[in-house]
Design an enzyme around this catalytic site. Structure first.
Site, mmCIF file in Angstrom:
data_model
loop_
_atom_site.group_PDB
_atom_site.id
_atom_site.type_symbol
_atom_site.label_atom_id
_atom_site.label_comp_id
_atom_site.label_asym_id
_atom_site.label_seq_id
_atom_site.Cartn_x
_atom_site.Cartn_y
_atom_site.Cartn_z
ATOM 1 N N ASN A 15 9.654 -22.538 5.864
ATOM 2 C CA ASN A 15 8.495 -22.327 5.533
ATOM 3 C C ASN A 15 7.831 -22.820 4.171
ATOM 4 O O ASN A 15 8.536 -22.917 3.207
ATOM 5 C CB ASN A 15 8.403 -20.671 5.188
ATOM 6 C CG ASN A 15 7.025 -20.295 4.863
ATOM 7 O OD1 ASN A 15 6.138 -20.838 4.472
ATOM 8 N ND2 ASN A 15 6.786 -18.999 4.844
ATOM 9 N N HIS A 53 1.070 -22.193 11.073
ATOM 10 C CA HIS A 53 1.910 -22.138 10.077
ATOM 11 C C HIS A 53 3.688 -21.635 10.218
ATOM 12 O O HIS A 53 3.480 -20.853 11.310
ATOM 13 C CB HIS A 53 1.556 -21.048 8.990
ATOM 14 C CG HIS A 53 2.408 -20.470 8.020
ATOM 15 N ND1 HIS A 53 2.921 -21.684 6.920
ATOM 16 C CD2 HIS A 53 3.026 -19.524 7.352
ATOM 17 C CE1 HIS A 53 3.703 -21.006 6.162
ATOM 18 N NE2 HIS A 53 3.647 -19.714 6.320
ATOM 19 N N CYS A 68 0.042 -19.232 2.149
ATOM 20 C CA CYS A 68 0.183 -19.995 3.403
ATOM 21 C C CYS A 68 -0.923 -20.543 4.065
ATOM 22 O O CYS A 68 -0.788 -21.405 4.990
ATOM 23 C CB CYS A 68 1.359 -19.533 4.086
ATOM 24 S SG CYS A 68 2.688 -18.890 3.554
HETATM 25 N N1 ACO Z 1 21.615 -13.171 5.466
HETATM 26 C C1 ACO Z 1 22.355 -12.126 6.134
HETATM 27 N N2 ACO Z 1 21.699 -11.140 6.260
HETATM 28 C C2 ACO Z 1 20.525 -10.770 5.905
HETATM 29 C C3 ACO Z 1 19.969 -11.956 4.972
HETATM 30 C C4 ACO Z 1 20.365 -13.160 5.072
HETATM 31 N N3 ACO Z 1 19.865 -14.149 4.551
HETATM 32 N N4 ACO Z 1 18.599 -11.402 4.569
HETATM 33 C C5 ACO Z 1 18.649 -10.162 4.947
HETATM 34 N N5 ACO Z 1 19.607 -9.827 5.480
HETATM 35 C C6 ACO Z 1 20.130 -8.502 6.006
HETATM 36 C C7 ACO Z 1 19.495 -7.332 5.193
HETATM 37 O O1 ACO Z 1 20.151 -7.097 4.033
HETATM 38 C C8 ACO Z 1 19.507 -6.304 6.309
HETATM 39 O O2 ACO Z 1 20.692 -5.415 6.414
HETATM 40 P P1 ACO Z 1 20.860 -4.084 6.437
HETATM 41 O O3 ACO Z 1 20.389 -3.848 7.693
HETATM 42 O O4 ACO Z 1 22.228 -3.698 6.395
HETATM 43 O O5 ACO Z 1 20.035 -3.455 5.349
HETATM 44 C C9 ACO Z 1 19.298 -6.968 7.603
HETATM 45 O O6 ACO Z 1 19.779 -8.373 7.281
HETATM 46 C C10 ACO Z 1 17.879 -6.967 8.216
HETATM 47 O O7 ACO Z 1 16.959 -7.377 7.320
HETATM 48 P P2 ACO Z 1 15.589 -7.281 7.512
HETATM 49 O O8 ACO Z 1 14.927 -7.617 6.322
HETATM 50 O O9 ACO Z 1 15.002 -6.099 8.440
HETATM 51 O O10 ACO Z 1 15.419 -8.764 8.765
HETATM 52 P P3 ACO Z 1 14.451 -9.083 9.628
HETATM 53 O O11 ACO Z 1 14.704 -8.928 10.805
HETATM 54 O O12 ACO Z 1 13.003 -8.493 9.108
HETATM 55 O O13 ACO Z 1 14.217 -10.594 9.063
HETATM 56 C C11 ACO Z 1 12.791 -11.974 7.408
HETATM 57 C C12 ACO Z 1 13.789 -10.823 7.709
HETATM 58 C C13 ACO Z 1 13.220 -13.284 8.266
HETATM 59 C C14 ACO Z 1 12.352 -12.388 6.052
HETATM 60 C C15 ACO Z 1 11.512 -11.438 8.368
HETATM 61 O O14 ACO Z 1 11.040 -10.337 7.997
HETATM 62 C C16 ACO Z 1 10.289 -12.388 8.022
HETATM 63 O O15 ACO Z 1 10.125 -13.544 8.740
HETATM 64 N N6 ACO Z 1 9.093 -11.956 7.581
HETATM 65 C C17 ACO Z 1 7.831 -12.495 7.400
HETATM 66 C C18 ACO Z 1 7.933 -13.475 6.624
HETATM 67 C C19 ACO Z 1 6.224 -14.051 6.359
HETATM 68 O O16 ACO Z 1 5.740 -14.112 7.445
HETATM 69 N N7 ACO Z 1 5.992 -14.332 5.016
HETATM 70 C C20 ACO Z 1 4.662 -14.697 4.884
HETATM 71 C C21 ACO Z 1 4.188 -15.937 4.744
HETATM 72 S S1 ACO Z 1 5.164 -16.912 3.385
HETATM 73 C C22 ACO Z 1 3.913 -17.105 2.103
HETATM 74 O O17 ACO Z 1 2.666 -17.027 2.266
HETATM 75 C C23 ACO Z 1 4.465 -17.794 1.285
#
Ligand code: ACO
Length: 329
Positions: A284, A254, A115
């Protein structure tokens, strides 16, 4: 005497027509519009057609940027493409873009910094122009992330979209790039990757069956790094420029997650109104994200001549970086 700077003299973007909404995703995986909006800020994303690869999207964005700059493709001397979804492992996507737009006099190569790729590429181009090796450069950030997304994995498939952005750079008499700060941390390389298909684990029937040719991400861990490193990058680039957040007209980041951007804003003390957001529409788009966001701030007249803008990104690698620009168009 005022130091000669490199500036952006043309901007372009291309977004595929097909829209995939959160409601469409509800039919594909166990998720909900409500979860996706509250956890990420995304409502919909664009999906490229089966016929289009990253170079097709990138070439269209490049053509818009060239027109905006008033340059012919033959005049381009350097073409850098930032992508993590190249058409093929080789040749470079930059060479495919060269062929499509007929930039036959350009030196072409790709860079891979996820990214942050677009910001890395801008910095490389800036150096080549500053030292006089080339007189102009076309920098393209293009991604067909739908091709590496596991559409059965709800934790990642709701996040990504396809698109491309491009800029033309030249030495300028007013404004231009003031400073850039870049960082990398290979210790965290496993947090976001495609395990198979490279020389570490060549593609085979078993890697495909195990879905190892798709993107794998440890989202929660990445989230923490993203907030810390995007804030640090913006502050360090501003400090190098002798500026502070108070001088910033717009931060163009980003677009990985609205909650990351809210936390970054709080950390650096910048009001959310000064952060350009389009995550709701596109999700993203990795190296295309910042490029498309810059294009939109120009197209929607959010920035004007003399404004200080900061481009900032974070991605797999880990990589991060920020560029401070005095807008001169
Ligand atoms: N729909 C419903 N529930 C979901 C989904 C979904 N799409 N995805 C995950 N869940 C659930 C999980 O299973 C979990 O359930 P559990 O508590 O029963 O285990 C719960 O939701 C919480 O999941 P988390 O992964 O803890 O959710 P979080 O609040 O961390 O959000 C996310 C996840 C959106 C991916 C976030 O962590 C994020 O944005 N991370 C950063 C991403 C990023 O910056 N990437 C780098 C750049 S990208 C690149 O370089 C290409």
């Amino acid at each position: 005497m005022k130091k000669e700077r490199v500036g952006i003299v043309g901007v372009g973007a291309y977004l595929p027509e097909k829209i995939l909404t959160n409601y469409d995703l509800e039919k594909m995986v166990e998720t909900s519009d409500e979860w996706i909006i509250t956890r990420t800020g995304i409502k919909e994303r664009r999906i490229a057609s089966d016929q289009d690869a990253a170079s097709d999207l990138g070439a269209r964005a490049a053509e818009v940027a060239l027109k905006d700059a008033g340059l012919t493709p033959e005049a381009i001397e350097l073409l850098i493409c930032a992508t993590i979804t190249p058409d093929m492992l080789f040749p470079s996507t930059a060479c495919f873009i060269q062929r499509k737009i007929k930039a036959k006099n350009a030196v072409c190569f790709d860079i891979s910094a996820a990214c942050t790729g677009y910001i890395y590429a801008l910095n490389i181009a800036e150096h080549f122009l500053k030292n006089g090796t080339y007189r102009n450069a076309l920098v393209v950030g293009t991604e067909k992330l739908s091709a590496i997304t596991d559409w059965k994995d709800r934790s990642t498939c709701v996040l990504f979209g396809d698109g491309a952005g491009a800029v033309v750079l030249k030495k300028v008499k007013q404004g231009g790039i003031i400073s850039t700060y870049l960082g990398s941390d290979g210790e965290q390389a496993d947090l976001l990757k495609i395990p198979a298909g490279g020389s570490r684990m060549p593609a085979s029937l078993s890697t495909v069956e195990a879905r190892l040719h798709f993107l794998k991400m440890e989202g929660t861990e990445l989230f923490k790094h993203a907030v810390r490193l995007m804030a640090e990058a913006a502050e360090k680039a501003l400090a190098q420029a002798g500026l502070t957040c108070k001088d910033v007209a717009y931060l163009i980041p980003h677009q990985a997650n609205i909650r990351i951007l809210q936390a970054v804003a709080k950390k650096i003390g910048l009001p959310m109104e000064k952060i350009y957001l389009n995550i709701e529409k596109y999700g993203n788009m990795s190296s295309a994200s910042t490029a498309v966001a810059l294009y939109e701030t120009v197209k929607f007249k959010k920035i004007k001549k003399g404004d200080i803008i900061v481009l900032v990104a974070f991605g797999s690698g880990l990589t991060w970086g920020a560029t401070v620009i005095e807008w001169a168009q």
